[in-house]
Design a protein around this motif. Structure first.
Motif, mmCIF file in Angstrom:
data_model
loop_
_atom_site.group_PDB
_atom_site.id
_atom_site.type_symbol
_atom_site.label_atom_id
_atom_site.label_comp_id
_atom_site.label_asym_id
_atom_site.label_seq_id
_atom_site.Cartn_x
_atom_site.Cartn_y
_atom_site.Cartn_z
ATOM 1 N N ARG A 114 -1.870 -1.776 -12.649
ATOM 2 C CA ARG A 114 -1.289 -2.576 -11.563
ATOM 3 C C ARG A 114 -0.754 -3.909 -12.105
ATOM 4 O O ARG A 114 0.295 -4.384 -11.684
ATOM 5 C CB ARG A 114 -2.335 -2.825 -10.473
ATOM 6 C CG ARG A 114 -2.664 -1.575 -9.672
ATOM 7 C CD ARG A 114 -3.862 -1.802 -8.757
ATOM 8 N NE ARG A 114 -3.599 -2.802 -7.744
ATOM 9 C CZ ARG A 114 -3.035 -2.558 -6.561
ATOM 10 N NH1 ARG A 114 -2.653 -1.325 -6.259
ATOM 11 N NH2 ARG A 114 -2.858 -3.519 -5.691
ATOM 12 N N ASN A 156 0.829 -1.207 0.000
ATOM 13 C CA ASN A 156 0.000 0.000 0.000
ATOM 14 C C ASN A 156 0.864 1.259 0.000
ATOM 15 O O ASN A 156 1.829 1.375 0.772
ATOM 16 C CB ASN A 156 -0.929 0.017 1.216
ATOM 17 C CG ASN A 156 -2.076 -0.965 1.070
ATOM 18 O OD1 ASN A 156 -2.480 -1.280 -0.043
ATOM 19 N ND2 ASN A 156 -2.600 -1.440 2.188
ATOM 20 N N ASN A 157 0.469 2.187 -0.865
ATOM 21 C CA ASN A 157 1.105 3.512 -0.974
ATOM 22 C C ASN A 157 2.533 3.460 -1.527
ATOM 23 O O ASN A 157 3.179 4.505 -1.652
ATOM 24 C CB ASN A 157 1.120 4.238 0.382
ATOM 25 C CG ASN A 157 -0.278 4.508 0.900
ATOM 26 O OD1 ASN A 157 -1.159 4.923 0.132
ATOM 27 N ND2 ASN A 157 -0.501 4.245 2.189
ATOM 28 N N ASN A 193 -1.279 2.764 -5.601
ATOM 29 C CA ASN A 193 -2.701 2.870 -5.254
ATOM 30 C C ASN A 193 -3.468 3.719 -6.250
ATOM 31 O O ASN A 193 -4.692 3.589 -6.364
ATOM 32 C CB ASN A 193 -2.873 3.457 -3.846
ATOM 33 C CG ASN A 193 -2.537 2.458 -2.762
ATOM 34 O OD1 ASN A 193 -2.279 1.287 -3.049
ATOM 35 N ND2 ASN A 193 -2.539 2.893 -1.519
ATOM 36 N N THR A 194 -2.774 4.603 -6.956
ATOM 37 C CA THR A 194 -3.443 5.462 -7.933
ATOM 38 C C THR A 194 -3.577 4.787 -9.290
ATOM 39 O O THR A 194 -4.225 5.321 -10.185
ATOM 40 C CB THR A 194 -2.679 6.787 -8.107
ATOM 41 O OG1 THR A 194 -1.390 6.525 -8.703
ATOM 42 C CG2 THR A 194 -2.474 7.483 -6.774
ATOM 43 N N PHE A 195 -2.967 3.606 -9.438
ATOM 44 C CA PHE A 195 -2.993 2.900 -10.718
ATOM 45 C C PHE A 195 -4.338 2.200 -10.922
ATOM 46 O O PHE A 195 -4.966 1.737 -9.960
ATOM 47 C CB PHE A 195 -1.888 1.839 -10.778
ATOM 48 C CG PHE A 195 -0.497 2.384 -10.947
ATOM 49 C CD1 PHE A 195 -0.254 3.744 -10.953
ATOM 50 C CD2 PHE A 195 0.579 1.525 -11.107
ATOM 51 C CE1 PHE A 195 1.041 4.237 -11.108
ATOM 52 C CE2 PHE A 195 1.861 1.988 -11.271
ATOM 53 C CZ PHE A 195 2.093 3.359 -11.269
ATOM 54 N N SER A 196 -4.750 2.099 -12.175
ATOM 55 C CA SER A 196 -5.934 1.317 -12.519
ATOM 56 C C SER A 196 -5.602 -0.174 -12.406
ATOM 57 O O SER A 196 -4.435 -0.560 -12.226
ATOM 58 C CB SER A 196 -6.379 1.635 -13.947
ATOM 59 O OG SER A 196 -5.389 1.193 -14.876
ATOM 60 N N SER A 250 5.446 3.223 -4.281
ATOM 61 C CA SER A 250 5.613 3.548 -5.700
ATOM 62 C C SER A 250 6.232 2.351 -6.396
ATOM 63 O O SER A 250 6.754 1.428 -5.748
ATOM 64 C CB SER A 250 6.524 4.764 -5.859
ATOM 65 O OG SER A 250 7.836 4.455 -5.403
ATOM 66 N N LYS A 273 4.935 7.494 -8.806
ATOM 67 C CA LYS A 273 3.565 7.611 -8.300
ATOM 68 C C LYS A 273 3.188 6.392 -7.458
ATOM 69 O O LYS A 273 3.663 5.279 -7.693
ATOM 70 C CB LYS A 273 2.582 7.759 -9.461
ATOM 71 C CG LYS A 273 2.580 9.134 -10.095
ATOM 72 C CD LYS A 273 1.441 9.249 -11.103
ATOM 73 C CE LYS A 273 1.361 10.665 -11.669
ATOM 74 N NZ LYS A 273 0.239 10.813 -12.643
ATOM 75 N N SER A 274 2.291 6.607 -6.492
ATOM 76 C CA SER A 274 1.798 5.505 -5.666
ATOM 77 C C SER A 274 1.027 4.517 -6.535
ATOM 78 O O SER A 274 0.210 4.910 -7.377
ATOM 79 C CB SER A 274 0.888 6.046 -4.562
ATOM 80 O OG SER A 274 0.220 4.980 -3.899
ATOM 81 N N ASP A 316 4.699 5.800 -14.586
ATOM 82 C CA ASP A 316 5.447 6.719 -13.726
ATOM 83 C C ASP A 316 5.875 5.961 -12.479
ATOM 84 O O ASP A 316 5.037 5.587 -11.648
ATOM 85 C CB ASP A 316 4.567 7.917 -13.362
ATOM 86 C CG ASP A 316 5.339 9.000 -12.612
ATOM 87 O OD1 ASP A 316 6.402 8.687 -12.040
ATOM 88 O OD2 ASP A 316 4.856 10.147 -12.578
#
Length: 299
Positions: A132, A86-87, A125-128, A89, A122-123, A119
């Motif tokens: 992922r 979680n969280n 968690n923000t990935f689709s 990168s 980036k975390s 990227d």
């Protein structure tokens, strides 16, 4: 080489695999298809040493994988349910993998992240969902493993990314002689990638074959003759199906294509077309010959 001999695995009375046998040669892409619950994920978790079988033998290059760090160092596994911190990168995940896998290749990691255009700062968690899975694929390939295992590899990937993953896997096998096992419930996802395909049903492999042999040993014939005839005229051929409408017959043949064409031309046909079958059509007819319904098995 991976060898499974009479592998059985149960979970609280549920029989996931029953006396499964197969040999997967090194340097190939091996596709394993079957419906949900057929035992595909269980088989991969046994190969990778996540589970231990109840009975039978499962070895990688002659060694059991369960609780064997040396064997596991040769393996990368992307499960159907991804686990990423979680969280974290992608860069942080790469650092973690680098500390665990002895052959992690940072140059390869950079090449792949550029190819997938992710990227790394980036975390995750923000990935689709698809991003992922791309991230997990990048991390696995960067480990430079000898054996790669993908459970429902293309789930969540768009067509462009599916083709990119397929191309990268093929390149890896050709360049490094690595071995790849891919599971799916869709034959169409695997037919242009795999060297060998196996169908898993109710915990066992019911059909296994080299893809090239499958595609060349079965074909469709459309023929028309000026004289009256019936199916008995072709009794010297190995027919899997036969239908006739008027003077035109359509049938599926197993055998040598050139030899079959030569035999049929001796009949002086008015019309003769010999057509290839899709891999799905081949599986349907092969499974029918074994007494199974292919569509019932994969749905």
């Amino acid at each position: 080489m991976i060898k499974a001999a009479n592998i059985t695995k149960t979970f609280d009375g549920f029989l996931a695999l029953k006396e499964l046998n197969c040999v997967i040669p090194k340097g190939c892409i091996y596709g394993l298809i079957g419906s949900n619950g057929a035992g595909k994920s269980t088989f991969l978790r046994l190969i990778t040493g996540v589970y231990q079988s109840d009975s039978g033998s499962l070895t990688l290059e002659g060694e059991e994988v369960y609780e064997n760090p040396t064997a596991k160092a040769k393996i990368a596994f992307i499960p159907d349910e991804l686990f990423l911190i979680n969280n974290a990168s992608l860069k942080r995940m790469a650092s973690l993998y680098n500390s665990i896998f002895p052959h992690f290749d940072n140059i390869r990691f950079k090449e792949l992240t550029d190819a997938f255009r992710l990227d790394i700062t980036k975390s995750i968690n923000t990935f689709s969902k698809g991003m992922r899975r791309q991230a997990a694929t990048i991390l696995a390939l960067s480990c430079r493993p000898e054996y790669l295992f993908f459970d429902e590899t293309f789930d969540g990937l768009d067509p462009i990314m599916r083709n990119l993953v397929k191309n990268i896997l093929v390149e890896d096998v050709l360049e490094r002689h690595s071995t790849v096992i891919i599971t799916s419930h869709s034959l169409r996802e695997l037919e242009d990638t795999c060297d060998q395909l196996a169908l898993l049903h109710q915990g066992g492999i019911v059909f296994e074959s080299d893809v090239q042999n499958l595609k060349t040993s079965l074909f469709k014939v459309q023929i028309a003759l000026s004289a009256a005839y019936d199916k008995s005229l072709f009794e010297n051929l190995d027919l899997l199906s036969f239908s006739k409408k008027g003077s035109v017959a359509m049938f599926i043949v197993r055998g040598d294509r050139e030899k079959t064409e030569s035999q049929l031309r001796e009949l002086q046909p008015v019309l003769l077309d010999i057509l290839p079958l899709s891999l799905e059509e081949v599986f349907v007819h092969e499974m029918d010959a074994l007494g199974y319904s292919f569509r019932d098995i994969i749905e």
